[in-house]
Each structure stands twice: as structure tokens, then as C-alpha cells.
Write a protein that holds these residues in place. Structure first.
Motif, short mmCIF file in Angstrom:
data_model
loop_
_atom_site.label_atom_id
_atom_site.label_comp_id
_atom_site.label_asym_id
_atom_site.label_seq_id
_atom_site.Cartn_x
_atom_site.Cartn_y
_atom_site.Cartn_z
N PHE A 132 0.88 -1.23 -0.02
CA PHE A 132 0.00 -0.02 0.12
C PHE A 132 0.86 1.34 0.13
CE2 PHE A 132 -4.10 -1.54 2.25
CZ PHE A 132 -4.23 -2.45 1.07
N SER A 133 0.56 2.09 -0.72
CA SER A 133 1.07 3.51 -0.71
C SER A 133 0.63 4.24 0.47
CB SER A 133 0.94 4.41 -1.94
OG SER A 133 -0.49 4.72 -2.23
N ASN A 134 1.17 5.46 0.82
CA ASN A 134 0.86 6.28 1.72
C ASN A 134 -0.41 6.77 1.75
OD1 ASN A 134 3.38 5.88 2.69
ND2 ASN A 134 4.18 8.14 2.51
N THR A 135 -0.99 7.18 0.31
CA THR A 135 -2.24 7.32 -0.01
C THR A 135 -3.22 6.49 0.42
OG1 THR A 135 -1.38 9.35 -1.59
CG2 THR A 135 -3.61 8.28 -1.72
N GLN A 136 -2.78 5.18 -0.06
CA GLN A 136 -3.73 4.05 0.21
C GLN A 136 -4.04 4.02 1.64
OE1 GLN A 136 -1.93 1.38 -2.54
NE2 GLN A 136 -3.55 1.14 -3.66
N ALA B 16 -15.99 4.04 13.97
CA ALA B 16 -16.11 5.36 15.08
C ALA B 16 -16.65 6.52 14.76
CB ALA B 16 -14.58 5.51 15.67
N PRO B 17 -17.94 6.24 14.10
CA PRO B 17 -18.36 7.53 13.47
C PRO B 17 -18.79 8.79 14.19
CG PRO B 17 -20.21 5.71 13.67
CD PRO B 17 -18.97 5.38 14.17
N GLU B 18 -18.90 8.54 15.59
CA GLU B 18 -19.21 9.69 16.40
C GLU B 18 -17.79 10.40 16.65
OE1 GLU B 18 -17.86 6.42 19.27
OE2 GLU B 18 -18.91 6.53 17.19
N LYS B 19 -16.73 9.83 16.37
CA LYS B 19 -15.51 10.65 16.47
C LYS B 19 -15.02 11.53 15.31
CE LYS B 19 -14.35 8.65 20.55
NZ LYS B 19 -14.03 9.40 21.77
N ALA B 20 -14.29 12.47 15.69
CA ALA B 20 -13.92 13.45 14.46
C ALA B 20 -12.78 12.88 13.55
CB ALA B 20 -13.41 14.81 15.34
N PRO B 21 -12.60 13.32 12.32
CA PRO B 21 -11.62 12.57 11.54
C PRO B 21 -10.36 13.08 12.09
CG PRO B 21 -13.30 13.54 10.24
CD PRO B 21 -13.52 14.31 11.74
N TRP B 22 -9.35 11.87 11.94
CA TRP B 22 -7.93 12.38 12.36
C TRP B 22 -7.49 13.22 11.30
CZ3 TRP B 22 -7.90 6.41 12.99
CH2 TRP B 22 -8.11 5.93 13.99
N GLN B 23 -6.52 13.94 11.80
CA GLN B 23 -5.84 15.02 10.90
C GLN B 23 -4.42 14.60 10.55
OE1 GLN B 23 -7.86 17.69 9.74
NE2 GLN B 23 -9.43 16.54 10.96
N GLN B 24 -3.91 15.17 9.34
CA GLN B 24 -2.48 15.00 9.11
C GLN B 24 -2.11 13.48 9.20
OE1 GLN B 24 -0.43 17.72 11.72
NE2 GLN B 24 -0.43 19.13 10.36
N VAL B 25 -3.04 12.56 8.60
CA VAL B 25 -2.72 11.06 8.72
C VAL B 25 -1.48 10.73 7.73
CG1 VAL B 25 -3.60 8.87 8.29
CG2 VAL B 25 -5.27 10.52 9.41
N LYS B 26 -1.49 11.02 6.47
CA LYS B 26 -0.42 10.89 5.66
C LYS B 26 0.80 11.44 6.25
CE LYS B 26 -1.38 11.33 1.28
NZ LYS B 26 -1.56 11.76 -0.10
N GLN B 27 0.95 12.56 6.92
CA GLN B 27 2.24 12.97 7.44
C GLN B 27 2.66 12.03 8.45
OE1 GLN B 27 2.23 16.94 9.00
NE2 GLN B 27 3.75 16.59 10.71
N ARG B 28 1.88 11.33 9.30
CA ARG B 28 2.05 10.51 10.50
C ARG B 28 2.63 9.15 9.73
NH1 ARG B 28 4.93 10.00 14.52
NH2 ARG B 28 4.39 8.66 15.93
N ILE B 29 2.03 8.77 8.53
CA ILE B 29 2.32 7.54 8.07
C ILE B 29 3.95 7.78 7.44
CG2 ILE B 29 2.13 6.04 5.83
CD1 ILE B 29 -0.81 7.08 6.04
#
Length: 255
Positions: free
Chosen positions: A210-214, A227-240
Motif C-alpha cells: 500500500f502507498s501512503n495515500t492508500q 467510530a462515526p461519532e469521532k472527529a476525523p484524524w488530521q495529518q494522517v499521511k504525514q504520520r504515515i
């Protein structure tokens, strides 16, 4: 005045087991924080050691029974399998007598202020979460395709026998409800190897396929669906990108 079971658990958890070494944040000098910060969660080698107090993000509250199952058998019906740095810890606890593991579970349950057993309300809440997660989140086709292709065979009940069936639905997974995506990302990249839990197959890692984008698309989809009640995570690709580095940056603001 605490019970003998509590005192034994405190001795094992604070002394020989030293659970706070991973599960308590540290100050600027590297010392463990005490008081309200005790067992408030921390980061170790790119993994989040989740809070073991009332800051727990578990979608279904832990109970002493669930903690015992997790520590003794490496798996809890309502919370999933011990993975990452906890896997060898659970393997080591297998050498302890049952009373000692029950004592640790009793002590941790007291820190989390949770009941002894799983209530009917907790079980009903778990069933409701699982039922709600049966429907995919709209507008995330890229992540959904990845999930259906790589994950659904083990993580969704299809009626088809599987040697590597994940016994706990992702809707009950604490990692997907955390404030940080690290454990989810680590599991996708490196896999989950549950050799310490008989009958549970290992999940392969997708770092090479899998690529970082995937990985980011899949992680975002998992969060939204389970976890639909939770806010989306931010900067996920950076953490990957950071986690893929040989000496990745584990810096996080601690609770």
C-alpha cells in the motif's frame, strides 16, 4: 484500607510489571508523571499505550473481567487482541499464576473506575455498535475498495469460514476510537501477530503493498465507519511518512 487482592495487584503493576513505564506520560526530564497523569497514556516506539484510567477511549467501558481475559488470554471479547508492544507482555504474564493476573486486573480496574463484570447495558451497547457499523460510510469509495479487498474477508462476518477470522468487530476496537491514529497505522503497516492467542490468525502488514495515500484512505475510512461519532484524524499521511522512517519520530503531546 485496600484488599489483599488490590495490594497484590498494586505490587505487581507498580513494581515488577511497571505498567506505568509505558502507560504514564513523562515530563521534560523523562520522569513519569504522577497524580492525575498516572496511567493517562503515552507513546512508546511509535505505539500508543492507551490510558488505564478514566481517560480511556474504549467505546465499550472495560470491566475487571475483560481486563483479566485480555491479560490472561491476550484477547477480550469486547475489546480485541493484544498486539504491538502488549503482545510480549501478555506472553510473559502467561507464566504467572492465575491469582496474580487477577490481582493486576483488579488493580487496573480500580484505576479505571470500572465495574467487576460486563453489564447488560455494556453488552447491548456493543451489539448496537456492531449493527451500526454494518453499513459503509458514503463518499469514501477509495477507502471502501481497499477495505473490501484487503480487510473484509476477516473483519466482516460473511458466513464463509475463515482461518484468520478477527473475533472482535472493529466497531469495538479502542484504537479506532483513540485521539491518535498511530496504533491503527502501525497495525496496517506492520500487521498484527497474535501468536500468543491460540486460534487467532495473524494479520499481514501492508507496508510494501500500500502507498501512503492508500494507507491514509483506508485509515480514514475505518475511522468513519467504525467510530462515526469521532472527529476525523488530521495529518494522517504525514504520520504515515514518519512511521515509515527507520528512526521515525515518536514525539507526541502527552495527556
Amino acid at each position: 484500607m485496600q484488599s489483599e487482592l488490590y495490594n497484590r495487584g498494586a505490587y505487581l503493576a507498580e513494581g515488577l510489571g511497571h505498567c506505568s513505564a509505558c502507560h504514564s506520560p513523562r515530563n521534560a526530564m523523562g520522569a513519569e508523571k504522577n497524580g492525575e497523569a498516572y496511567f493517562a497514556g503515552a507513546f512508546v516506539d511509535g505505539w500508543e499505550a492507551p490510558p488505564l484510567n478514566n481517560l480511556s477511549r474504549a467505546p465499550i467501558p472495560w470491566s475487571e473481567t475483560s481486563l483479566y481475559d485480555y491479560l490472561r488470554h491476550g484477547e477480550s471479547e469486547l475489546h480485541g487482541v493484544a498486539s504491538g508492544p502488549m503482545a510480549p507482555v501478555v506472553a510473559g504474564l502467561a507464566e504467572l499464576p492465575e491469582y496474580d493476573v487477577r490481582a493486576i486486573a483488579h488493580y487496573v480496574a480500580a484505576q479505571m473506575q470500572v465495574p467487576t463484570g460486563n453489564s447488560e447495558a455494556a453488552m447491548a451497547g456493543a451489539e448496537q455498535r456492531v449493527a451500526s457499523a454494518a453499513v459503509s460510510s458514503p463518499g469514501m469509495e477509495a477507502g471502501e475498495r481497499l477495505f473490501e479487498g484487503a480487510c473484509a474477508a476477516c473483519h466482516v462476518e460473511t458466513g464463509v469460514p475463515s482461518f484468520s477470522r478477527a473475533s472482535t468487530n472493529l466497531a469495538l476496537n479502542t484504537n479506532l476510537h483513540s485521539d491518535h491514529p498511530d496504533n491503527v497505522l502501525q497495525s496496517i503497516l506492520g500487521g498484527v501477530h497474535a501468536d500468543h492467542v491460540p486460534g487467532i490468525g495473524s494479520m499481514p502488514g501492508f507496508a510494501d503493498s500500500f502507498s501512503n495515500t492508500q494507507v491514509a484512505d483506508l485509515t480514514t475510512y475505518l475511522r468513519a465507519r467504525f467510530a462515526p461519532e469521532k472527529a476525523p484524524w488530521q495529518q494522517v499521511k504525514q504520520r504515515i511518512e514518519e512511521l515509515r522512517q527507520p528512526h521515525h519520530n515518536n514525539t507526541h503531546s502527552t495527556p
